[in-house]
Scaffold this motif. Structure first.
Motif, PDB file in Angstrom:
ATOM      1  N   PHE A   1     -13.539  -1.414  15.910  1.00  0.00           N
ATOM      2  CA  PHE A   1     -13.120  -0.387  14.968  1.00  0.00           C
ATOM      3  C   PHE A   1     -11.605  -0.234  15.023  1.00  0.00           C
ATOM      4  N   LYS A   2     -11.053   0.396  13.993  1.00  0.00           N
ATOM      5  CA  LYS A   2      -9.610   0.533  13.864  1.00  0.00           C
ATOM      6  C   LYS A   2      -9.239   2.005  14.021  1.00  0.00           C
ATOM      7  N   PRO A   3      -8.825   2.413  15.204  1.00  0.00           N
ATOM      8  CA  PRO A   3      -8.554   3.837  15.446  1.00  0.00           C
ATOM      9  C   PRO A   3      -7.401   4.384  14.608  1.00  0.00           C
ATOM     10  N   ASP A   4      -6.507   3.507  14.151  1.00  0.00           N
ATOM     11  CA  ASP A   4      -5.362   3.947  13.357  1.00  0.00           C
ATOM     12  C   ASP A   4      -5.581   3.725  11.865  1.00  0.00           C
ATOM     13  N   ALA A   5      -6.824   3.552  11.450  1.00  0.00           N
ATOM     14  CA  ALA A   5      -7.104   3.183  10.057  1.00  0.00           C
ATOM     15  C   ALA A   5      -6.506   4.163   9.062  1.00  0.00           C
ATOM     16  N   ALA A   6      -6.720   5.458   9.271  1.00  0.00           N
ATOM     17  CA  ALA A   6      -6.231   6.452   8.318  1.00  0.00           C
ATOM     18  C   ALA A   6      -4.703   6.477   8.270  1.00  0.00           C
ATOM     19  N   ARG A   7      -4.071   6.376   9.431  1.00  0.00           N
ATOM     20  CA  ARG A   7      -2.608   6.387   9.467  1.00  0.00           C
ATOM     21  C   ARG A   7      -2.034   5.154   8.781  1.00  0.00           C
ATOM     22  N   LEU A   8      -2.649   3.999   9.022  1.00  0.00           N
ATOM     23  CA  LEU A   8      -2.192   2.772   8.382  1.00  0.00           C
ATOM     24  C   LEU A   8      -2.346   2.853   6.864  1.00  0.00           C
ATOM     25  N   LEU A   9      -3.464   3.421   6.425  1.00  0.00           N
ATOM     26  CA  LEU A   9      -3.687   3.537   4.988  1.00  0.00           C
ATOM     27  C   LEU A   9      -2.633   4.441   4.352  1.00  0.00           C
ATOM     28  N   GLU A  10      -2.343   5.549   5.008  1.00  0.00           N
ATOM     29  CA  GLU A  10      -1.333   6.456   4.462  1.00  0.00           C
ATOM     30  C   GLU A  10       0.013   5.752   4.343  1.00  0.00           C
ATOM     31  N   ARG A  11       0.375   4.978   5.338  1.00  0.00           N
ATOM     32  CA  ARG A  11       1.634   4.227   5.286  1.00  0.00           C
ATOM     33  C   ARG A  11       1.663   3.269   4.111  1.00  0.00           C
ATOM     34  N   GLU A  12       0.569   2.542   3.895  1.00  0.00           N
ATOM     35  CA  GLU A  12       0.543   1.550   2.826  1.00  0.00           C
ATOM     36  C   GLU A  12       0.557   2.210   1.447  1.00  0.00           C
ATOM     37  N   LEU A  13      -0.175   3.295   1.294  1.00  0.00           N
ATOM     38  CA  LEU A  13      -0.200   3.978   0.006  1.00  0.00           C
ATOM     39  C   LEU A  13       1.137   4.648  -0.304  1.00  0.00           C
ATOM     40  N   ALA A  14       1.848   5.082   0.734  1.00  0.00           N
ATOM     41  CA  ALA A  14       3.127   5.770   0.544  1.00  0.00           C
ATOM     42  C   ALA A  14       4.287   4.812   0.321  1.00  0.00           C
ATOM     43  N   ASN A  15       4.058   3.534   0.513  1.00  0.00           N
ATOM     44  CA  ASN A  15       5.100   2.532   0.291  1.00  0.00           C
ATOM     45  C   ASN A  15       5.559   2.590  -1.166  1.00  0.00           C
ATOM     46  N   PRO A  16       6.860   2.736  -1.431  1.00  0.00           N
ATOM     47  CA  PRO A  16       7.337   2.814  -2.811  1.00  0.00           C
ATOM     48  C   PRO A  16       6.962   1.598  -3.652  1.00  0.00           C
ATOM     49  N   ARG A  17       6.690   0.473  -2.997  1.00  0.00           N
ATOM     50  CA  ARG A  17       6.330  -0.746  -3.734  1.00  0.00           C
ATOM     51  C   ARG A  17       4.829  -0.869  -3.979  1.00  0.00           C
ATOM     52  N   TYR A  18       4.064   0.090  -3.500  1.00  0.00           N
ATOM     53  CA  TYR A  18       2.609   0.023  -3.684  1.00  0.00           C
ATOM     54  C   TYR A  18       2.251   0.224  -5.156  1.00  0.00           C
ATOM     55  N   VAL A  19       1.375  -0.645  -5.667  1.00  0.00           N
ATOM     56  CA  VAL A  19       0.859  -0.552  -7.032  1.00  0.00           C
ATOM     57  C   VAL A  19      -0.613  -0.178  -6.947  1.00  0.00           C
ATOM     58  N   CYS A  20      -0.989   0.927  -7.538  1.00  0.00           N
ATOM     59  CA  CYS A  20      -2.349   1.445  -7.410  1.00  0.00           C
ATOM     60  C   CYS A  20      -3.351   0.619  -8.199  1.00  0.00           C
ATOM     61  N   LYS A  21      -4.381   0.173  -7.519  1.00  0.00           N
ATOM     62  CA  LYS A  21      -5.571  -0.422  -8.114  1.00  0.00           C
ATOM     63  C   LYS A  21      -6.770   0.079  -7.315  1.00  0.00           C
ATOM     64  N   ARG A  22      -7.935  -0.100  -7.867  1.00  0.00           N
ATOM     65  CA  ARG A  22      -9.147   0.314  -7.141  1.00  0.00           C
ATOM     66  C   ARG A  22      -9.243  -0.410  -5.804  1.00  0.00           C
ATOM     67  N   ILE A  23      -9.605   0.327  -4.759  1.00  0.00           N
ATOM     68  CA  ILE A  23      -9.885  -0.246  -3.444  1.00  0.00           C
ATOM     69  C   ILE A  23     -11.384  -0.165  -3.204  1.00  0.00           C
ATOM     70  N   HIS A  24     -11.954  -1.267  -2.763  1.00  0.00           N
ATOM     71  CA  HIS A  24     -13.386  -1.279  -2.455  1.00  0.00           C
ATOM     72  C   HIS A  24     -13.571  -1.094  -0.953  1.00  0.00           C
ATOM     73  N   VAL A  25     -14.384  -0.129  -0.562  1.00  0.00           N
ATOM     74  CA  VAL A  25     -14.624   0.168   0.843  1.00  0.00           C
ATOM     75  C   VAL A  25     -15.987  -0.406   1.245  1.00  0.00           C
ATOM     76  N   GLY A  26     -15.976  -1.298   2.232  1.00  0.00           N
ATOM     77  CA  GLY A  26     -17.224  -1.851   2.734  1.00  0.00           C
ATOM     78  C   GLY A  26     -17.636  -3.157   2.101  1.00  0.00           C
ATOM     79  N   GLY A  27     -16.704  -3.935   1.593  1.00  0.00           N
ATOM     80  CA  GLY A  27     -17.074  -5.201   0.971  1.00  0.00           C
ATOM     81  C   GLY A  27     -17.522  -6.251   1.961  1.00  0.00           C
ATOM     82  N   ASP A  28     -17.253  -6.062   3.241  1.00  0.00           N
ATOM     83  CA  ASP A  28     -17.625  -7.037   4.264  1.00  0.00           C
ATOM     84  C   ASP A  28     -18.736  -6.465   5.147  1.00  0.00           C
ATOM     85  N   THR A  29     -18.407  -5.470   5.975  1.00  0.00           N
ATOM     86  CA  THR A  29     -19.423  -4.827   6.810  1.00  0.00           C
ATOM     87  C   THR A  29     -19.605  -3.380   6.370  1.00  0.00           C
ATOM     88  N   ASP A  30     -20.707  -2.766   6.778  1.00  0.00           N
ATOM     89  CA  ASP A  30     -21.058  -1.448   6.265  1.00  0.00           C
ATOM     90  C   ASP A  30     -20.129  -0.366   6.830  1.00  0.00           C
TER      91      ASP A  30
END
Length: 360
Positions: free
Chosen positions: A104-133
């Motif tokens: 598991f990724k204990p920093d998952a939420a923090r990493l996601l916030e960093r990536e979404l807050a990146n000024p270069r981030y372009v919003c598209k749909r994110i799929h959650v669970g495409g590999d494992t449940d």
């Protein structure tokens, strides 16, 4: 070798992965019948220190180009799981290791916030669970998926999510409001309505009835919910196609999809091993029909047909599915999510200058 079923586990063996130099596997040589049976395999959880959380793909048949998987490995133990071969990259077995050694990724939420807050981030749909449940048993305590959804909610980041677990209803307080605002949709995967088959094939998943209940609860909360009849296994569960879609529609599903059984890499041997023990009376027939959907092979990885297969058997499944979704009103357009609502919340902006982030 004698493959033995273990309570609560799907795979019958734990052969080393394809990248290991030495092949190791347990076997019964018949000399020591008085030996005690092997102890039950316990699940271990290990943290993974990741640098990013959003994965990208360019596969033309997947339907999304970015996804988040909070876990590697899956305790649900579905014997047909297409993610099993990924454990070989960790030096582990796609068999029992895949369903008992979870990362598991204990920093998952923090990493996601960093990536979404990146000024270069372009919003598209994110799929959650495409590999494992994302709602496997460990999620009850770790709440990694819930933390990720909370970040999505703060940023108005649209996402879709798929699971076989009733645990998803725990997060209806997030999914419901976002679904009502066209920011979230869900798929519940139902492979069979037969509890006995489900227990053998998907030993630690929610029961079929609990998954139908999850569809109802999410629908009541305002989430557009689809049903995934996946995988379709000719000769084993394909006769349930119409019944599963009808039950899902009655529970509140608004759309449907299916995928024909895929057996890449180690999965083909794991599945055959399971099939010969769990359903010996039909094992030969099932594998014959599977090969008829794959040009006479166990599997064909060609992107143009790997999800549905080819040939008369695959064509019949496709025709039945098309007729069933029309009959039950599950053939409407997929729920479009609104990327225009995305925003970086004020409290996330001051952190930007603290990180040197790669381009999104």
């Amino acid at each position: 070798m004698v493959a033995l079923a273990m309570k609560g586990r799907g795979a019958r063996s734990n052969r080393t992965g394809r990248f290991e130099a030495d092949l190791r596997e347990d076997f019964d040589d018949g000399w020591t019948p008085e030996d005690p049976p092997a102890q039950q395999i316990r699940t271990t959880l290990s943290p993974e220190r990741a640098r990013t959380i959003i994965s990208r793909n360019t596969s033309p048949d997947v339907g999304f180009d970015r996804s988040i998987n909070p876990y590697k490995g899956c305790e649900h133990g579905c014997i047909y799981c297409y993610a099993r071969p990924s454990h070989a990259y960790l030096g582990l077995s796609p068999g029992l290791d895949f369903e008992s050694r979870i990362f598991f990724k204990p920093d998952a939420a923090r990493l996601l916030e960093r990536e979404l807050a990146n000024p270069r981030y372009v919003c598209k749909r994110i799929h959650v669970g495409g590999d494992t449940d994302p709602y496997q048993p460990a999620e009850r305590e770790l709440k990694s998926t819930r933390a990720i959804l909370q970040v999505m909610s703060r940023f108005n980041q649209p996402f879709s999510i798929i699971t076989k677990s009733h645990l998803i209803t725990r997060d209806a307080d997030i999914l419901g409001p976002m679904g009502q605002r066209r920011l979230a949709s869900a798929f519940i995967s139902i492979t069979t309505l037969d509890r006995s088959l489900a227990r053998a094939m998907e030993p630690r998943c929610s029961t079929p009835q609990k998954r139908l209940d999850a569809i109802s609860r999410l629908t009541e909360a305002g989430v557009p919910v689809g049903v995934g009849f996946a995988p379709v296994i000719p000769g084993l569960n394909d006769h349930e196609l119409e019944a599963v879609l009808e039950a899902a529609k009655n529970a509140g599903a608004v759309t449907a999809m299916y995928v024909t059984l895929r057996l890449p890499l180690e999965i083909k041997d794991l599945f055959r091993e399971w099939l010969e023990q769990a359903r010996p009376d039909r094992a030969a027939r099932v594998m014959s029909l599977v090969r008829q959907t794959r040009g006479g092979k166990d599997y064909d990885a060609d992107w143009s047909q790997r999800m549905k297969g080819t040939g008369p058997v695959a064509d019949l499944i496709a025709a039945r599915f098309k007729a069933a979704v029309k009959r039950y009103g599950l053939d409407g357009p997929r729920h479009d999510l609104d990327v225009g609502q995305f925003r970086v919340p004020p409290e996330a902006r001051p952190q930007l200058d603290l990180f040197d982030l790669p381009a999104a």
